[in-house]
Write a protein that holds these residues in place. Structure first.
Motif, PDB file in Angstrom:
ATOM      1  N   ALA A 215       9.867   6.952   9.672  1.00  0.00           N
ATOM      2  CA  ALA A 215      11.166   6.667   8.611  1.00  0.00           C
ATOM      3  C   ALA A 215      10.633   6.493   7.155  1.00  0.00           C
ATOM      4  O   ALA A 215      11.634   7.144   6.502  1.00  0.00           O
ATOM      5  N   PRO A 216       9.610   5.743   6.622  1.00  0.00           N
ATOM      6  CA  PRO A 216       9.485   5.672   5.620  1.00  0.00           C
ATOM      7  C   PRO A 216       9.364   7.342   4.510  1.00  0.00           C
ATOM      8  O   PRO A 216       9.534   7.351   3.631  1.00  0.00           O
ATOM      9  N   PHE A 217       8.680   8.100   5.370  1.00  0.00           N
ATOM     10  CA  PHE A 217       8.570   9.592   4.866  1.00  0.00           C
ATOM     11  C   PHE A 217       9.838  10.319   4.597  1.00  0.00           C
ATOM     12  O   PHE A 217      10.010  11.176   3.575  1.00  0.00           O
ATOM     13  N   ARG A 218      10.919   9.624   5.064  1.00  0.00           N
ATOM     14  CA  ARG A 218      12.207  10.327   4.934  1.00  0.00           C
ATOM     15  C   ARG A 218      12.591  10.208   3.501  1.00  0.00           C
ATOM     16  O   ARG A 218      13.387  11.251   2.914  1.00  0.00           O
ATOM     17  N   VAL A 219      12.322   8.950   2.693  1.00  0.00           N
ATOM     18  CA  VAL A 219      12.693   9.001   1.441  1.00  0.00           C
ATOM     19  C   VAL A 219      11.765  10.010   0.522  1.00  0.00           C
ATOM     20  O   VAL A 219      12.228  10.562  -0.574  1.00  0.00           O
ATOM     21  N   ARG A 220      10.652  10.447   1.087  1.00  0.00           N
ATOM     22  CA  ARG A 220       9.886  11.536   0.312  1.00  0.00           C
ATOM     23  C   ARG A 220      10.513  12.909   0.680  1.00  0.00           C
ATOM     24  O   ARG A 220      10.666  13.632  -0.316  1.00  0.00           O
ATOM     25  N   ALA A 221      10.964  13.285   1.789  1.00  0.00           N
ATOM     26  CA  ALA A 221      11.559  14.590   2.162  1.00  0.00           C
ATOM     27  C   ALA A 221      13.049  14.648   1.456  1.00  0.00           C
ATOM     28  O   ALA A 221      13.183  15.515   0.710  1.00  0.00           O
TER      29      ALA A 221
ATOM     30  N   LEU B 178       0.692  -1.187   0.037  1.00  0.00           N
ATOM     31  CA  LEU B 178      -0.053   0.163  -0.045  1.00  0.00           C
ATOM     32  C   LEU B 178       0.730   1.230   0.043  1.00  0.00           C
ATOM     33  O   LEU B 178       0.715   2.238  -0.687  1.00  0.00           O
ATOM     34  N   MET B 179       2.002   1.294   0.697  1.00  0.00           N
ATOM     35  CA  MET B 179       2.835   2.271   0.829  1.00  0.00           C
ATOM     36  C   MET B 179       3.514   2.496  -0.658  1.00  0.00           C
ATOM     37  O   MET B 179       3.560   3.803  -0.925  1.00  0.00           O
ATOM     38  N   CYS B 180       3.805   1.544  -1.311  1.00  0.00           N
ATOM     39  CA  CYS B 180       4.694   1.616  -2.516  1.00  0.00           C
ATOM     40  C   CYS B 180       3.878   2.207  -3.490  1.00  0.00           C
ATOM     41  O   CYS B 180       4.150   2.820  -4.533  1.00  0.00           O
ATOM     42  N   GLY B 181       2.373   1.422  -3.711  1.00  0.00           N
ATOM     43  CA  GLY B 181       1.669   1.654  -4.544  1.00  0.00           C
ATOM     44  C   GLY B 181       0.527   2.797  -4.341  1.00  0.00           C
ATOM     45  O   GLY B 181       0.118   3.356  -5.436  1.00  0.00           O
ATOM     46  N   GLN B 182       0.203   3.214  -3.203  1.00  0.00           N
ATOM     47  CA  GLN B 182      -0.698   4.260  -3.086  1.00  0.00           C
ATOM     48  C   GLN B 182      -0.698   5.271  -2.265  1.00  0.00           C
ATOM     49  O   GLN B 182      -1.653   6.363  -2.182  1.00  0.00           O
ATOM     50  N   SER B 183       0.411   5.446  -1.516  1.00  0.00           N
ATOM     51  CA  SER B 183       0.746   6.470  -0.530  1.00  0.00           C
ATOM     52  C   SER B 183       1.298   7.649  -1.240  1.00  0.00           C
ATOM     53  O   SER B 183       1.599   7.578  -2.517  1.00  0.00           O
ATOM     54  N   VAL B 184       1.613   8.687  -0.620  1.00  0.00           N
ATOM     55  CA  VAL B 184       2.389  10.015  -1.026  1.00  0.00           C
ATOM     56  C   VAL B 184       3.779   9.365  -1.429  1.00  0.00           C
ATOM     57  O   VAL B 184       4.559  10.168  -2.100  1.00  0.00           O
ATOM     58  N   LEU B 185       4.403   8.188  -1.059  1.00  0.00           N
ATOM     59  CA  LEU B 185       5.541   7.774  -1.536  1.00  0.00           C
ATOM     60  C   LEU B 185       5.532   7.180  -2.745  1.00  0.00           C
ATOM     61  O   LEU B 185       6.770   6.933  -3.190  1.00  0.00           O
ATOM     62  N   ALA B 186       4.342   6.662  -3.335  1.00  0.00           N
ATOM     63  CA  ALA B 186       4.234   6.145  -4.575  1.00  0.00           C
ATOM     64  C   ALA B 186       5.067   6.827  -5.822  1.00  0.00           C
ATOM     65  O   ALA B 186       6.005   6.117  -6.329  1.00  0.00           O
ATOM     66  N   ASP B 187       5.080   8.170  -5.948  1.00  0.00           N
ATOM     67  CA  ASP B 187       5.658   8.798  -7.092  1.00  0.00           C
ATOM     68  C   ASP B 187       7.352   8.634  -7.026  1.00  0.00           C
ATOM     69  O   ASP B 187       7.860   8.335  -8.011  1.00  0.00           O
ATOM     70  N   CYS B 188       7.739   8.447  -5.660  1.00  0.00           N
ATOM     71  CA  CYS B 188       9.323   8.432  -5.630  1.00  0.00           C
ATOM     72  C   CYS B 188       9.814   6.897  -5.811  1.00  0.00           C
ATOM     73  O   CYS B 188      11.016   6.776  -5.510  1.00  0.00           O
ATOM     74  N   MET B 189       8.809   6.137  -5.617  1.00  0.00           N
ATOM     75  CA  MET B 189       9.466   4.589  -6.018  1.00  0.00           C
ATOM     76  C   MET B 189       8.836   3.938  -7.333  1.00  0.00           C
ATOM     77  O   MET B 189       9.104   2.663  -7.282  1.00  0.00           O
ATOM     78  N   ARG B 190       8.414   4.967  -7.930  1.00  0.00           N
ATOM     79  CA  ARG B 190       7.655   4.090  -9.292  1.00  0.00           C
ATOM     80  C   ARG B 190       8.481   3.346 -10.138  1.00  0.00           C
ATOM     81  O   ARG B 190       9.969   3.939  -9.981  1.00  0.00           O
ATOM     82  N   HIS B 191       8.194   2.346 -10.726  1.00  0.00           N
ATOM     83  CA  HIS B 191       8.839   1.349 -11.503  1.00  0.00           C
ATOM     84  C   HIS B 191       9.954   0.750 -10.851  1.00  0.00           C
ATOM     85  O   HIS B 191      11.096   0.468 -11.537  1.00  0.00           O
ATOM     86  N   ALA B 192       9.999   0.599  -9.514  1.00  0.00           N
ATOM     87  CA  ALA B 192      10.987   0.009  -8.805  1.00  0.00           C
ATOM     88  C   ALA B 192      11.251  -1.535  -8.974  1.00  0.00           C
ATOM     89  O   ALA B 192      12.106  -2.026  -8.868  1.00  0.00           O
ATOM     90  N   GLY B 193       9.994  -2.113  -9.225  1.00  0.00           N
ATOM     91  CA  GLY B 193      10.152  -3.466  -9.308  1.00  0.00           C
ATOM     92  C   GLY B 193      10.561  -4.207  -8.070  1.00  0.00           C
ATOM     93  O   GLY B 193      10.239  -3.713  -7.039  1.00  0.00           O
TER      94      GLY B 193
ATOM     95  N   VAL C  15      12.182  15.189  -2.273  1.00  0.00           N
ATOM     96  CA  VAL C  15      11.682  16.483  -2.727  1.00  0.00           C
ATOM     97  C   VAL C  15      12.758  17.553  -2.891  1.00  0.00           C
ATOM     98  O   VAL C  15      13.025  18.302  -3.539  1.00  0.00           O
ATOM     99  N   ALA C  16      13.795  17.354  -1.748  1.00  0.00           N
ATOM    100  CA  ALA C  16      14.976  18.157  -1.555  1.00  0.00           C
ATOM    101  C   ALA C  16      16.081  17.977  -2.374  1.00  0.00           C
ATOM    102  O   ALA C  16      16.805  18.925  -2.683  1.00  0.00           O
ATOM    103  N   ASP C  17      16.289  16.627  -2.798  1.00  0.00           N
ATOM    104  CA  ASP C  17      17.583  16.446  -3.276  1.00  0.00           C
ATOM    105  C   ASP C  17      17.378  14.831  -3.845  1.00  0.00           C
ATOM    106  O   ASP C  17      17.660  13.633  -3.265  1.00  0.00           O
ATOM    107  N   PRO C  18      16.878  14.812  -5.073  1.00  0.00           N
ATOM    108  CA  PRO C  18      16.385  13.646  -5.699  1.00  0.00           C
ATOM    109  C   PRO C  18      17.305  12.707  -6.244  1.00  0.00           C
ATOM    110  O   PRO C  18      17.240  12.449  -7.458  1.00  0.00           O
ATOM    111  N   HIS C  19      18.566  12.527  -5.456  1.00  0.00           N
ATOM    112  CA  HIS C  19      19.616  11.683  -6.033  1.00  0.00           C
ATOM    113  C   HIS C  19      19.674  10.265  -6.022  1.00  0.00           C
ATOM    114  O   HIS C  19      20.347   9.567  -6.900  1.00  0.00           O
ATOM    115  N   ARG C  20      18.694   9.624  -5.356  1.00  0.00           N
ATOM    116  CA  ARG C  20      18.516   8.175  -4.889  1.00  0.00           C
ATOM    117  C   ARG C  20      17.900   7.943  -5.937  1.00  0.00           C
ATOM    118  O   ARG C  20      16.787   8.518  -6.551  1.00  0.00           O
ATOM    119  N   SER C  21      17.822   6.178  -6.474  1.00  0.00           N
ATOM    120  CA  SER C  21      17.061   5.754  -7.481  1.00  0.00           C
ATOM    121  C   SER C  21      15.729   5.141  -6.483  1.00  0.00           C
ATOM    122  O   SER C  21      15.893   4.786  -5.526  1.00  0.00           O
TER     123      SER C  21
END
Lengths: 314, 314
Positions: free
Chosen positions: B219-225, B180-195, B228-234
């Motif tokens: 903790a999961p929200f940290r990937v979102r923060a 649900l987090m990966c597919g439906q939450s506010v985090l979905a955008d930054c994990m798209r197509h991760a497989g 937004v600020a520094d999108p260097h991770r895959s």
């Protein structure tokens, strides 16, 4: 007595909702509007049209000198992306960075920048857009320069303030995960049609479950196990239990981390419904809190920023 | 050497998947089939047709004497609702309650009942359907009568076994909430197509984040923060971090509760992919574990139950 004169419009424009307040010179709210036209729910590039649609009548003639907006309206989803101010920061630093935008009917429209907090390594650890206004307002209303603020919601923010300066921001996905659990998970069936009502006893049972070691990944499933084996509870009771587990988990985790550096008050800012649930949960966790209505804090914060903003050339 | 003779079919039929194994008299797997036709994904009442579609050719002639099925196929979603056996229970008690159903082409079809565990108050605290077979198989393979079993998945099960008896069952919604987090939450955008790929380093960072006090809501929200600020991770790195937080949280919560009454081994049963992630996370948490492939445990458990089942009149 003269009829009060409208002086400014304050807009709290988030992802999922739009709220506007028409205030006079002393900050009294003369009128307000609310809609579900959050920036994620409207067409890209349509912010000005939506603003006009919601409060166009307020702007007729020359009654309103300023519009101050905060929230996700200042992100790339909204009117335009306003750069985040880096914590630690005080009110004046945010006021200095108000972003001026153009609006056909209004002398001046300004957008409040959000705030980003960073770890020692320089990595961004938290961001907020809109909540910083409520935090500044809360400080002003309580005349408090040292506090921990909790702003419950889809993404609850916990904000540390030290000597009037915002020092750290943490986000808990409590509300969003709760909604996903209720609406989309295997638990949805047994909570269907529960609405927003809260059953106080089962909510407290959920909070107590966390206090006695229950866990967010496990405790909610108990309502499912019980539902399958012995379906005597109502959907409202089950949903309230899960809500207690979620909010109890947020409070347990957030207050565990803040123990070491806690100074000043614990202040909760939110809607009446959330304030009442959080108040119950905080009390069970042994914390006394100060509650402030979200709208009141927002208006106070806007007034503060407006008063501190550098004068624009005219 | 004679061609091995098919003797039985074992079917692991869950909510979202169907898996069948054709075995000979000594338990060797001669053939297997898998499909996504879990009981929640097929038309109500179509279990027999789906079984026929998947393994009809195995049943031609008189080669197969028995079909043994386990999982949600034994619930009201599946073939029929088989009453749960109450814990504490040993293998023989489950074997006694095998439910016999009719099948046109097969001499005998039996469904394994699930198990329910209860609190002292009599309230149901946990249920499982299908995992009990893997637990019995795991015990047989390890010749172990005292163990804590972890069966990771959408709804991870933690099962305590004492003197060969299943005593308690707990469910952690780890996999479902992760999806649900990966597919439906506010985090979905930054994990798209991760497989399904895993980045070992960021997975471990997620596990370590929990060990040093990080929380599932925050903790999961940290990937979102950070995004937004520094999108260097895959996206793969972000998803692996969140996975580490989720699995780390499950292990931390489950092992904290079991400290007091821990006896025997810690045995993890699952797919190769989950075993490898959980092994990494358990090791970081300082636990040594025994890993068993899910299919191997399932077949061993079915054999055990078949051997212990009361003989039917013929």
């Amino acid at each position: 007595m003269n009829k009060p004169t409208a002086n400014a419009v304050y807009v709290d424009w988030g992802t999922s909702s739009f709220r506007a307040y028409l205030v006079d010179e002393t900050g009294n709210c003369l009128d307000q509007r609310a809609s579900v036209q959050g920036v994620k729910k409207i067409d890209p590039g349509s912010c000005e049209a939506v603003l006009q649609e919601n409060i166009g009548d307020w702007l007729e003639g020359d009654r309103v000198a300023k519009i101050l907006m905060a929230g996700m309206v200042g992100s790339d989803l909204g009117w335009c992306a306003v750069p985040l101010v880096r914590a630690p920061c005080v009110a004046a630093m945010i006021a200095e960075k108000l972003f001026t935008a153009q609006h056909s009917q209004c002398a001046e429209i300004q957008i409040v920048p959000g705030v980003a907090s960073c770890e020692d390594t320089g990595h961004v650890s938290g961001i907020m857009r809109g909540e910083e206004v409520q935090v500044l307002g809360g400080m002003a209303l309580q005349n408090e320069k040292n506090a921990v603020f909790c702003l419950p919601g889809s993404h609850s923010k916990w904000v540390n303030v030290s000597e009037g300066s915002i020092t750290s921001i943490r986000t808990f996905m409590t509300g969003e995960l709760f909604d996903l659990m209720c609406g989309q998970s295997v638990l949805a069936d047994c909570m269907r049609h529960a609405g927003a009502e809260m059953d106080r006893n089962t909510f407290v049972a959920g909070v107590e479950c966390v206090r006695s070691g229950g866990n967010l990944l496990e405790a909610p499933f108990r309502v499912r196990a019980e539902f399958v084996a012995d379906p005597h509870r109502s959907p409202v009771e089950r949903k309230s239990f899960v809500s207690g587990v979620m909010i109890g988990s947020e409070i347990a985790a957030a207050t565990a981390e803040m123990k070491a550096d806690r100074s000043g008050e614990l202040i909760v800012i939110g809607s009446q419904q959330l304030l009442s649930a959080y108040h119950l949960a905080f009390t069970r966790h042994g914390h006394s809190i100060t509650c402030i209505q979200g709208e009141e804090a927002f208006i106070a914060g806007c007034r503060l920023l407006q008063g501190r903003a550098p004068k624009t050339a005219s």
